[in-house]
Each structure stands twice: as C-alpha cells, then as structure tokens.
Scaffold this active site. Sequence first.
Site, PDB file in Angstrom:
ATOM      1  N   ARG A  24       3.857  -9.867  -9.927  1.00  0.00           N
ATOM      2  CA  ARG A  24       4.542  -9.120 -10.990  1.00  0.00           C
ATOM      3  C   ARG A  24       5.540  -8.140 -10.371  1.00  0.00           C
ATOM      4  O   ARG A  24       5.616  -8.034  -9.141  1.00  0.00           O
ATOM      5  CB  ARG A  24       3.530  -8.371 -11.864  1.00  0.00           C
ATOM      6  CG  ARG A  24       2.556  -7.521 -11.096  1.00  0.00           C
ATOM      7  CD  ARG A  24       1.306  -7.198 -11.937  1.00  0.00           C
ATOM      8  NE  ARG A  24       0.219  -6.753 -11.096  1.00  0.00           N
ATOM      9  CZ  ARG A  24      -0.026  -5.486 -10.768  1.00  0.00           C
ATOM     10  NH1 ARG A  24       0.773  -4.534 -11.220  1.00  0.00           N
ATOM     11  NH2 ARG A  24      -1.042  -5.167 -10.003  1.00  0.00           N
ATOM     12  N   ASN A  99       6.083  -6.125   0.407  1.00  0.00           N
ATOM     13  CA  ASN A  99       6.284  -5.457  -0.888  1.00  0.00           C
ATOM     14  C   ASN A  99       4.988  -4.931  -1.503  1.00  0.00           C
ATOM     15  O   ASN A  99       5.023  -3.981  -2.274  1.00  0.00           O
ATOM     16  CB  ASN A  99       6.942  -6.458  -1.843  1.00  0.00           C
ATOM     17  CG  ASN A  99       6.920  -5.986  -3.276  1.00  0.00           C
ATOM     18  OD1 ASN A  99       7.718  -5.127  -3.666  1.00  0.00           O
ATOM     19  ND2 ASN A  99       5.998  -6.507  -4.078  1.00  0.00           N
ATOM     20  N   TYR A 164       0.839   8.515  -1.301  1.00  0.00           N
ATOM     21  CA  TYR A 164       1.878   7.487  -1.477  1.00  0.00           C
ATOM     22  C   TYR A 164       3.118   7.818  -0.625  1.00  0.00           C
ATOM     23  O   TYR A 164       3.650   6.957   0.090  1.00  0.00           O
ATOM     24  CB  TYR A 164       2.234   7.415  -2.962  1.00  0.00           C
ATOM     25  CG  TYR A 164       3.245   6.354  -3.334  1.00  0.00           C
ATOM     26  CD1 TYR A 164       2.874   5.018  -3.436  1.00  0.00           C
ATOM     27  CD2 TYR A 164       4.571   6.694  -3.626  1.00  0.00           C
ATOM     28  CE1 TYR A 164       3.797   4.044  -3.800  1.00  0.00           C
ATOM     29  CE2 TYR A 164       5.496   5.734  -3.994  1.00  0.00           C
ATOM     30  CZ  TYR A 164       5.102   4.409  -4.082  1.00  0.00           C
ATOM     31  OH  TYR A 164       6.013   3.446  -4.445  1.00  0.00           O
ATOM     32  N   LYS A 168       4.709   5.680   2.468  1.00  0.00           N
ATOM     33  CA  LYS A 168       6.078   5.152   2.397  1.00  0.00           C
ATOM     34  C   LYS A 168       6.951   5.722   3.523  1.00  0.00           C
ATOM     35  O   LYS A 168       7.852   5.039   4.027  1.00  0.00           O
ATOM     36  CB  LYS A 168       6.684   5.448   1.018  1.00  0.00           C
ATOM     37  CG  LYS A 168       5.980   4.703  -0.127  1.00  0.00           C
ATOM     38  CD  LYS A 168       6.105   3.207   0.046  1.00  0.00           C
ATOM     39  CE  LYS A 168       5.478   2.409  -1.080  1.00  0.00           C
ATOM     40  NZ  LYS A 168       5.581   0.967  -0.867  1.00  0.00           N
ATOM     41  N   ILE A 197      11.994   2.374 -10.877  1.00  0.00           N
ATOM     42  CA  ILE A 197      12.202   0.978 -11.295  1.00  0.00           C
ATOM     43  C   ILE A 197      11.208   0.621 -12.405  1.00  0.00           C
ATOM     44  O   ILE A 197      10.028   0.961 -12.318  1.00  0.00           O
ATOM     45  CB  ILE A 197      12.004   0.021 -10.087  1.00  0.00           C
ATOM     46  CG1 ILE A 197      12.791   0.496  -8.847  1.00  0.00           C
ATOM     47  CG2 ILE A 197      12.378  -1.411 -10.467  1.00  0.00           C
ATOM     48  CD1 ILE A 197      14.286   0.523  -8.962  1.00  0.00           C
TER      49      ILE A 197
HETATM   50  P1  NAP Z   1       3.307  -3.465  -9.342  1.00  0.00           P
HETATM   51  O1  NAP Z   1       3.999  -3.919 -10.564  1.00  0.00           O
HETATM   52  O2  NAP Z   1       2.109  -2.594  -9.461  1.00  0.00           O
HETATM   53  O3  NAP Z   1       2.959  -4.753  -8.438  1.00  0.00           O
HETATM   54  C1  NAP Z   1       2.292  -4.600  -7.207  1.00  0.00           C
HETATM   55  C2  NAP Z   1       2.103  -5.954  -6.556  1.00  0.00           C
HETATM   56  O4  NAP Z   1       1.404  -5.755  -5.315  1.00  0.00           O
HETATM   57  C3  NAP Z   1       1.257  -6.905  -7.382  1.00  0.00           C
HETATM   58  O5  NAP Z   1       1.782  -8.204  -7.250  1.00  0.00           O
HETATM   59  C4  NAP Z   1      -0.121  -6.819  -6.715  1.00  0.00           C
HETATM   60  O6  NAP Z   1      -0.889  -8.000  -6.832  1.00  0.00           O
HETATM   61  C5  NAP Z   1       0.297  -6.648  -5.280  1.00  0.00           C
HETATM   62  N1  NAP Z   1      -0.769  -6.091  -4.434  1.00  0.00           N
HETATM   63  C6  NAP Z   1      -1.400  -4.902  -4.544  1.00  0.00           C
HETATM   64  N2  NAP Z   1      -2.297  -4.756  -3.550  1.00  0.00           N
HETATM   65  C7  NAP Z   1      -2.214  -5.885  -2.792  1.00  0.00           C
HETATM   66  C8  NAP Z   1      -2.856  -6.330  -1.617  1.00  0.00           C
HETATM   67  N3  NAP Z   1      -3.790  -5.579  -0.995  1.00  0.00           N
HETATM   68  N4  NAP Z   1      -2.531  -7.536  -1.094  1.00  0.00           N
HETATM   69  C9  NAP Z   1      -1.592  -8.318  -1.696  1.00  0.00           C
HETATM   70  N5  NAP Z   1      -0.942  -7.934  -2.821  1.00  0.00           N
HETATM   71  C10 NAP Z   1      -1.243  -6.736  -3.343  1.00  0.00           C
HETATM   72  O7  NAP Z   1       4.298  -2.633  -8.371  1.00  0.00           O
HETATM   73  P2  NAP Z   1       5.897  -2.600  -8.311  1.00  0.00           P
HETATM   74  O8  NAP Z   1       6.368  -1.475  -9.141  1.00  0.00           O
HETATM   75  O9  NAP Z   1       6.461  -3.953  -8.495  1.00  0.00           O
HETATM   76  O10 NAP Z   1       6.075  -2.130  -6.778  1.00  0.00           O
HETATM   77  C11 NAP Z   1       6.297  -3.059  -5.727  1.00  0.00           C
HETATM   78  C12 NAP Z   1       6.587  -2.269  -4.451  1.00  0.00           C
HETATM   79  O11 NAP Z   1       7.727  -1.430  -4.662  1.00  0.00           O
HETATM   80  C13 NAP Z   1       5.448  -1.347  -4.030  1.00  0.00           C
HETATM   81  O12 NAP Z   1       5.338  -1.305  -2.632  1.00  0.00           O
HETATM   82  C14 NAP Z   1       5.898   0.004  -4.562  1.00  0.00           C
HETATM   83  O13 NAP Z   1       5.342   1.076  -3.849  1.00  0.00           O
HETATM   84  C15 NAP Z   1       7.399  -0.090  -4.356  1.00  0.00           C
HETATM   85  N6  NAP Z   1       8.172   0.817  -5.221  1.00  0.00           N
HETATM   86  C16 NAP Z   1       8.110   0.729  -6.578  1.00  0.00           C
HETATM   87  C17 NAP Z   1       8.863   1.615  -7.344  1.00  0.00           C
HETATM   88  C18 NAP Z   1       8.873   1.573  -8.861  1.00  0.00           C
HETATM   89  O14 NAP Z   1       9.516   2.452  -9.455  1.00  0.00           O
HETATM   90  N7  NAP Z   1       8.230   0.630  -9.505  1.00  0.00           N
HETATM   91  C19 NAP Z   1       9.654   2.580  -6.726  1.00  0.00           C
HETATM   92  C20 NAP Z   1       9.680   2.631  -5.334  1.00  0.00           C
HETATM   93  C21 NAP Z   1       8.944   1.743  -4.587  1.00  0.00           C
HETATM   94  P3  NAP Z   1      -1.961  -8.175  -8.038  1.00  0.00           P
HETATM   95  O15 NAP Z   1      -1.154  -8.265  -9.293  1.00  0.00           O
HETATM   96  O16 NAP Z   1      -2.658  -9.452  -7.741  1.00  0.00           O
HETATM   97  O17 NAP Z   1      -2.837  -6.968  -7.991  1.00  0.00           O
END
Ligand code: NAP
Length: 257
Positions: A24, A99, A164, A168, A197
Amino acid sequence: MSDYLWHMAKLLEGKVALVTGASRGIGRGIANKLAEHGATVCFTYLSSVEKGQELENELKAQGVNAKGFRSDASDMKQAEELITAIAAEFGTIDIVVNNAGITRDNLLMRMSEEQWDEVIRINLKSVFNVTKAVQRPMLKQRSGSIINISSVVGRSGNAGQANYAASKAGMLGFTKSIARELGSRSIRCNAVCPGFIETEMTGELDSKMTDAWVEQIPLKRMGTADDVANLVLFLASDLSAYITGQTINVDGGMQTI
Ligand code: NAP
C-alpha cells in the site's frame, strides 16, 4: 509517441527491482511506477497478504514480470533469503527501494522502550539488512541503485516522533556511507525525503492537524505516492548516473534546506 517519450517509457527496460513494503501507500506507487517503465518488479509486504497478492495480480494482468514476497525486512535471515530467491529466479537485482516503515508516535515522556525499539528495528535495521544482503549480487555485476525512503522529519525532527526522526536521520548517515563504500563499483545510494504524503500512515491524523500542516506547504497540498515515485524513478534510472550520496526532498517546498 515522440522519441523522447518512447525513451522515457523504456527507462528501466531489462532491470530487476525490489521494493520493500509495497502492499500500500508510497511503496505501492513506486512498484507501479517502476513497472510502468519496464522493470521486473519484486516487492514485499508483511501483514497485508491480500493486498500483496492483489498488487501482484494487477501487475501481471498488465503484462509485467512481477512477484510479491511475504518478508519481514527487519529480520536479517528473511532479508537474506529474499535476495537469494530473487537473484535465483530473476538472475540479478539492479534496483532496491528500501521503503518499509512504520510510526509509533509519542512524546518522549510517554514513549515506551518497545515503541523506540520497534521503529528503529523496522525503519533503520531493515535498511541495513536488505542493503547488506543485496550488496553481493550488485558488487558482482558492478552496478546498482539503492534508494532509501527517509523523511523530511529525519532532517528537521518533529515533536512526538523522536523514534521515527532518529530512524530516518540514521538512514541518511547510512546512505552517505554506503555511497562512499560502493561508489567505486558503480553502485549508487541515495535517500528520498518525502514531506506530507497522502497514505494510510498520514490518514491516521485528525483533519485539523492535516489542514495546519498543508497551510505550511508552499504548494498548498499534500503530496501523492506518485509524486514520490517520480523521484524514485529518476534515481533508479541511468538519468541519475552521476548522482550518489544525496538526500532529496519531495515535499512541496515544505523544507528549503
Ligand atoms: P504505509 O501506508 O503505512 O505502508 C507501509 C508499508 O510498509 C506497508 O506496505 C507495510 O506492509 C510495509 N511494512 C511495514 N513493516 C514492514 C516490515 N517489517 N517488512 C516489510 N514490510 C513492512 O506507509 P507509507 O505512508 O506508504 O510510507 C512508506 C515509507 O515512506 C515509510 O518508510 C515512511 O516512513 C515514509 N514516509 C512517509 C511519509 C508520509 O507522509 N506518508 C512521509 C515521509 C516518509 P503491510 O501492509 O503488510 O503491513
């Protein structure tokens, strides 16, 4: 199609990519983008088994060579097995996007040791695990692009996110060190810092907080997974052949450092 667009569409033709945490959100957007540009796409998930299967089916239906793996990136043994399985089935790994990530927000006063450990293990140790495992095939082929999804919070810090932000920021030091270690073998390593995001991760925030954050962003909107994926595509491709050890924000102008 113009020559330029045709060339763009084929940016990753013949390349094999791995995206961790692509069931996702941003990871899914990245997997779709790399596939759109010709890559074979391997990806992981952990708890979202159905969504993982759905993504694999979607990509295959579009004619993409794709495979999802249920694999915990924070577990060294699973990371090694994952890389071995991909190299055996697809012959090589050219692109890795680290990611997978989580949040366990709390003020330091209330933050438990478990919340600290879990975030450091999943956000930071996973990057060590997967990168260490993939360096062997990349060193052998003398090429590769590793892209680590950090966060603007890793540069600025954020109240309630000490765990967090530390994870990071750690990714940024790791990225620069790996760029120095592996550069002589044409293996590049860069970090992407997304801002705010729209994903399930930020969907947990209340709407007043979201509005206040958006007000601070010069482009006056949240980013999309596609905004992040476009930068990852550039860093994965040979268009960025002379770029390594860099930290690049995709944040609508939220930070100007
Ligand atoms: P998200 O919607 O919560 O998705 C997280 C993904 O990581 C999911 O596919 C989850 O798999 C997977 N995951 C979690 N733990 C895992 C593990 N131990 N091994 C393998 N997969 C794992 O998060 P997102 O918002 O897309 O964020 C993605 C990345 O971008 C993250 O590193 C986050 O810190 C970074 N980020 C996000 C934002 C934002 O605003 N959203 C901003 C800055 C940085 P499952 O679904 O199977 O649990």
